[in-house]
Write a protein that holds these residues in place. Structure first.
Motif, PDB file in Angstrom:
ATOM      1  N   VAL A 106       6.633   8.424  -5.997  1.00 25.32           N
ATOM      2  CA  VAL A 106       7.403   7.196  -5.775  1.00 25.32           C
ATOM      3  C   VAL A 106       6.561   6.162  -5.046  1.00 25.32           C
ATOM      4  O   VAL A 106       6.494   4.998  -5.452  1.00 25.32           O
ATOM      5  CB  VAL A 106       8.686   7.515  -4.980  1.00 25.32           C
ATOM      6  CG1 VAL A 106       9.356   6.222  -4.502  1.00 25.32           C
ATOM      7  CG2 VAL A 106       9.650   8.340  -5.819  1.00 25.32           C
ATOM      8  N   ALA A 107       5.887   6.576  -3.971  1.00 29.09           N
ATOM      9  CA  ALA A 107       5.069   5.626  -3.196  1.00 29.09           C
ATOM     10  C   ALA A 107       3.950   5.039  -4.040  1.00 29.09           C
ATOM     11  O   ALA A 107       3.665   3.831  -3.968  1.00 29.09           O
ATOM     12  CB  ALA A 107       4.504   6.322  -1.962  1.00 29.09           C
ATOM     13  N   GLU A 108       3.309   5.864  -4.851  1.00 33.50           N
ATOM     14  CA  GLU A 108       2.222   5.370  -5.699  1.00 33.50           C
ATOM     15  C   GLU A 108       2.738   4.422  -6.762  1.00 33.50           C
ATOM     16  O   GLU A 108       2.096   3.396  -7.062  1.00 33.50           O
ATOM     17  CB  GLU A 108       1.495   6.554  -6.330  1.00 33.50           C
ATOM     18  CG  GLU A 108       0.685   7.375  -5.338  1.00 33.50           C
ATOM     19  CD  GLU A 108       0.180   8.675  -5.931  1.00 33.50           C
ATOM     20  OE1 GLU A 108      -0.906   9.102  -5.528  1.00 33.50           O
ATOM     21  OE2 GLU A 108       0.880   9.279  -6.781  1.00 33.50           O
ATOM     22  N   CYS A 109       3.897   4.718  -7.341  1.00 35.56           N
ATOM     23  CA  CYS A 109       4.476   3.817  -8.352  1.00 35.56           C
ATOM     24  C   CYS A 109       4.785   2.455  -7.740  1.00 35.56           C
ATOM     25  O   CYS A 109       4.520   1.411  -8.359  1.00 35.56           O
ATOM     26  CB  CYS A 109       5.740   4.429  -8.940  1.00 35.56           C
ATOM     27  SG  CYS A 109       5.452   5.842 -10.031  1.00 35.56           S
ATOM     28  N   ILE A 110       5.346   2.456  -6.536  1.00 40.99           N
ATOM     29  CA  ILE A 110       5.650   1.194  -5.862  1.00 40.99           C
ATOM     30  C   ILE A 110       4.372   0.415  -5.605  1.00 40.99           C
ATOM     31  O   ILE A 110       4.301  -0.805  -5.838  1.00 40.99           O
ATOM     32  CB  ILE A 110       6.402   1.461  -4.547  1.00 40.99           C
ATOM     33  CG1 ILE A 110       7.815   1.963  -4.846  1.00 40.99           C
ATOM     34  CG2 ILE A 110       6.455   0.204  -3.674  1.00 40.99           C
ATOM     35  CD1 ILE A 110       8.568   2.439  -3.624  1.00 40.99           C
ATOM     36  N   VAL A 116       0.856  -1.192   0.000  1.00 38.24           N
ATOM     37  CA  VAL A 116       0.000   0.000   0.000  1.00 38.24           C
ATOM     38  C   VAL A 116       0.888   1.237   0.000  1.00 38.24           C
ATOM     39  O   VAL A 116       2.004   1.231   0.536  1.00 38.24           O
ATOM     40  CB  VAL A 116      -0.960   0.008   1.208  1.00 38.24           C
ATOM     41  CG1 VAL A 116      -1.904  -1.184   1.148  1.00 38.24           C
ATOM     42  CG2 VAL A 116      -0.208   0.029   2.521  1.00 38.24           C
ATOM     43  N   ALA A 117       0.394   2.305  -0.611  1.00 34.76           N
ATOM     44  CA  ALA A 117       1.202   3.509  -0.777  1.00 34.76           C
ATOM     45  C   ALA A 117       1.696   4.057   0.564  1.00 34.76           C
ATOM     46  O   ALA A 117       2.819   4.554   0.664  1.00 34.76           O
ATOM     47  CB  ALA A 117       0.409   4.570  -1.531  1.00 34.76           C
ATOM     48  N   ALA A 118       0.874   3.925   1.595  1.00 35.65           N
ATOM     49  CA  ALA A 118       1.263   4.467   2.902  1.00 35.65           C
ATOM     50  C   ALA A 118       2.480   3.763   3.487  1.00 35.65           C
ATOM     51  O   ALA A 118       3.186   4.344   4.317  1.00 35.65           O
ATOM     52  CB  ALA A 118       0.083   4.366   3.874  1.00 35.65           C
ATOM     53  N   ASP A 119       2.733   2.523   3.069  1.00 37.78           N
ATOM     54  CA  ASP A 119       3.870   1.752   3.579  1.00 37.78           C
ATOM     55  C   ASP A 119       5.010   1.646   2.575  1.00 37.78           C
ATOM     56  O   ASP A 119       6.037   1.033   2.857  1.00 37.78           O
ATOM     57  CB  ASP A 119       3.421   0.331   3.946  1.00 37.78           C
ATOM     58  CG  ASP A 119       2.438   0.307   5.104  1.00 37.78           C
ATOM     59  OD1 ASP A 119       2.469   1.245   5.917  1.00 37.78           O
ATOM     60  OD2 ASP A 119       1.633  -0.644   5.182  1.00 37.78           O
ATOM     61  N   ALA A 120       4.826   2.226   1.389  1.00 40.54           N
ATOM     62  CA  ALA A 120       5.736   1.937   0.280  1.00 40.54           C
ATOM     63  C   ALA A 120       7.163   2.393   0.536  1.00 40.54           C
ATOM     64  O   ALA A 120       8.127   1.710   0.159  1.00 40.54           O
ATOM     65  CB  ALA A 120       5.205   2.569  -1.006  1.00 40.54           C
ATOM     66  N   LEU A 121       7.354   3.540   1.157  1.00 40.32           N
ATOM     67  CA  LEU A 121       8.696   4.101   1.264  1.00 40.32           C
ATOM     68  C   LEU A 121       9.610   3.289   2.170  1.00 40.32           C
ATOM     69  O   LEU A 121      10.842   3.383   2.056  1.00 40.32           O
ATOM     70  CB  LEU A 121       8.632   5.555   1.725  1.00 40.32           C
ATOM     71  CG  LEU A 121       7.942   6.517   0.745  1.00 40.32           C
ATOM     72  CD1 LEU A 121       8.022   7.943   1.253  1.00 40.32           C
ATOM     73  CD2 LEU A 121       8.518   6.411  -0.661  1.00 40.32           C
ATOM     74  N   ARG A 122       9.050   2.472   3.045  1.00 33.67           N
ATOM     75  CA  ARG A 122       9.919   1.645   3.883  1.00 33.67           C
ATOM     76  C   ARG A 122      10.579   0.530   3.077  1.00 33.67           C
ATOM     77  O   ARG A 122      11.513  -0.114   3.553  1.00 33.67           O
ATOM     78  CB  ARG A 122       9.148   1.062   5.064  1.00 33.67           C
ATOM     79  CG  ARG A 122       8.141  -0.016   4.734  1.00 33.67           C
ATOM     80  CD  ARG A 122       7.501  -0.563   6.007  1.00 33.67           C
ATOM     81  NE  ARG A 122       6.516  -1.593   5.736  1.00 33.67           N
ATOM     82  CZ  ARG A 122       6.813  -2.875   5.555  1.00 33.67           C
ATOM     83  NH1 ARG A 122       8.071  -3.275   5.601  1.00 33.67           N
ATOM     84  NH2 ARG A 122       5.864  -3.759   5.318  1.00 33.67           N
ATOM     85  N   HIS A 123      10.126   0.310   1.854  1.00 30.02           N
ATOM     86  CA  HIS A 123      10.733  -0.689   0.977  1.00 30.02           C
ATOM     87  C   HIS A 123      11.894  -0.106   0.174  1.00 30.02           C
ATOM     88  O   HIS A 123      12.575  -0.837  -0.553  1.00 30.02           O
ATOM     89  CB  HIS A 123       9.686  -1.264   0.016  1.00 30.02           C
ATOM     90  CG  HIS A 123       8.622  -2.060   0.702  1.00 30.02           C
ATOM     91  ND1 HIS A 123       8.643  -3.438   0.749  1.00 30.02           N
ATOM     92  CD2 HIS A 123       7.513  -1.678   1.386  1.00 30.02           C
ATOM     93  CE1 HIS A 123       7.585  -3.876   1.430  1.00 30.02           C
ATOM     94  NE2 HIS A 123       6.884  -2.829   1.821  1.00 30.02           N
ATOM     95  N   VAL A 124      12.130   1.203   0.284  1.00 31.89           N
ATOM     96  CA  VAL A 124      13.150   1.890  -0.514  1.00 31.89           C
ATOM     97  C   VAL A 124      14.489   1.857   0.211  1.00 31.89           C
ATOM     98  O   VAL A 124      14.601   2.277   1.361  1.00 31.89           O
ATOM     99  CB  VAL A 124      12.735   3.345  -0.793  1.00 31.89           C
ATOM    100  CG1 VAL A 124      13.853   4.086  -1.526  1.00 31.89           C
ATOM    101  CG2 VAL A 124      11.449   3.382  -1.606  1.00 31.89           C
ATOM    102  N   TYR A 125      15.514   1.366  -0.475  1.00 35.37           N
ATOM    103  CA  TYR A 125      16.874   1.402   0.047  1.00 35.37           C
ATOM    104  C   TYR A 125      17.493   2.781  -0.155  1.00 35.37           C
ATOM    105  O   TYR A 125      18.174   3.308   0.726  1.00 35.37           O
ATOM    106  CB  TYR A 125      17.735   0.344  -0.648  1.00 35.37           C
ATOM    107  CG  TYR A 125      19.189   0.399  -0.257  1.00 35.37           C
ATOM    108  CD1 TYR A 125      19.643  -0.197   0.917  1.00 35.37           C
ATOM    109  CD2 TYR A 125      20.122   1.053  -1.061  1.00 35.37           C
ATOM    110  CE1 TYR A 125      20.977  -0.135   1.291  1.00 35.37           C
ATOM    111  CE2 TYR A 125      21.456   1.118  -0.702  1.00 35.37           C
ATOM    112  CZ  TYR A 125      21.878   0.521   0.475  1.00 35.37           C
ATOM    113  OH  TYR A 125      23.202   0.587   0.837  1.00 35.37           O
ATOM    114  N   GLY A 126      17.277   3.351  -1.337  1.00 34.31           N
ATOM    115  CA  GLY A 126      17.874   4.648  -1.599  1.00 34.31           C
ATOM    116  C   GLY A 126      17.487   5.198  -2.959  1.00 34.31           C
ATOM    117  O   GLY A 126      16.623   4.644  -3.657  1.00 34.31           O
TER     118      GLY A 126
END
Length: 231
Positions: free
Chosen positions: A179-183, A96-106
């Motif tokens: 970025v979050a929405e794309c993920i 989900v978009a609200a959690d997406a950024l925690r999957h990003v390394y960099g």
């Protein structure tokens, strides 16, 4: 267990300020994710659902230092596309978009080099874009800055010059899909894996380069890149 043939070389990218390297798994690219670029490509800039295409891992070029790439065969219109690149550190499906950024390394600065004449010819015939987009050494990418070091940029100038002359200039806050929405959208179709890269789209100003040209790409807060086209 021995391999039947020589195993492909693992492509890796530099991580800013660290010895370890980021292994490249898959490269997903978001199409027409800036309204002005959609217009210059003759498309409707309305916020339609995002679409994706892929480049092979062999497209990745470590551009953490100035690097030269070859002018690819079978094209007379090699175009530059400067992009924000997202490096995935934690995989997952149906994120989900609200959690997406925690999957990003960099994050990194990258170029989606495009054989535009081949891409448009394929598009006009309703055929895949593979020969226009998915060729070796078509994705020079700078050193990855870790999200734990810099956070998650949502507003930053993105620019490209060729031989010192401005070509592309915008801000990543102009992304149609964040970025979050794309993920979130991408992971609904295919589970993301550590090592995946997402190239988030390019702003307006794409144009051709020729042998001898030098491209300098930058996104504020990230490591810039200098990429020349070999003579």
């Amino acid at each position: 267990m021995p391999h039947a043939v020589t195993a492909p070389t693992l492509r890796t990218l530099a991580v800013a300020g660290r010895d370890e390297r980021f292994p490249v798994n898959r490269i997903f690219c978001v199409g027409r994710n800036y309204a002005a670029h959609a217009r210059e490509m003759g498309a409707d800039p309305d916020r339609e659902p995002p679409f994706f295409f892929m480049k092979p891992a062999q497209a990745a070029v470590d551009a953490s230092a100035p690097v030269a790439i070859p002018y690819p065969p079978k094209t007379a219109k090699l175009h530059h596309e400067i992009e924000l690149v997202v490096a995935i550190g934690e995989g997952g499906a149906d994120i989900v978009a609200a959690d997406a950024l925690r999957h990003v390394y960099g994050y990194a600065v990258g170029l989606d080099m495009t054989r535009r004449d081949l891409q448009l010819a394929a598009r006009d015939k309703g055929r895949p874009w593979e020969f226009g987009k998915s060729f070796a050494l078509s994705a020079p990418i700078g050193a990855i800055r870790r999200a734990q070091d810099i956070g998650h940029p949502n507003s930053a100038a993105i620019t490209l010059t060729v031989n010192g002359q401005p070509r592309q200039a915008s801000n990543i806050d102009q992304l149609i899909w964040s970025v979050a929405e794309c993920i979130a959208v991408l992971s609904a179709y295919d589970a993301l894996e550590p090592g995946d890269l997402i190239m988030t789209g390019t702003p307006e100003g794409v144009n051709a380069v020729v042998a001898g040209d030098v491209m300098a790409g930058a996104i504020a807060g990230l490591s810039g890149i200098t990429v020349s086209v070999a003579r």
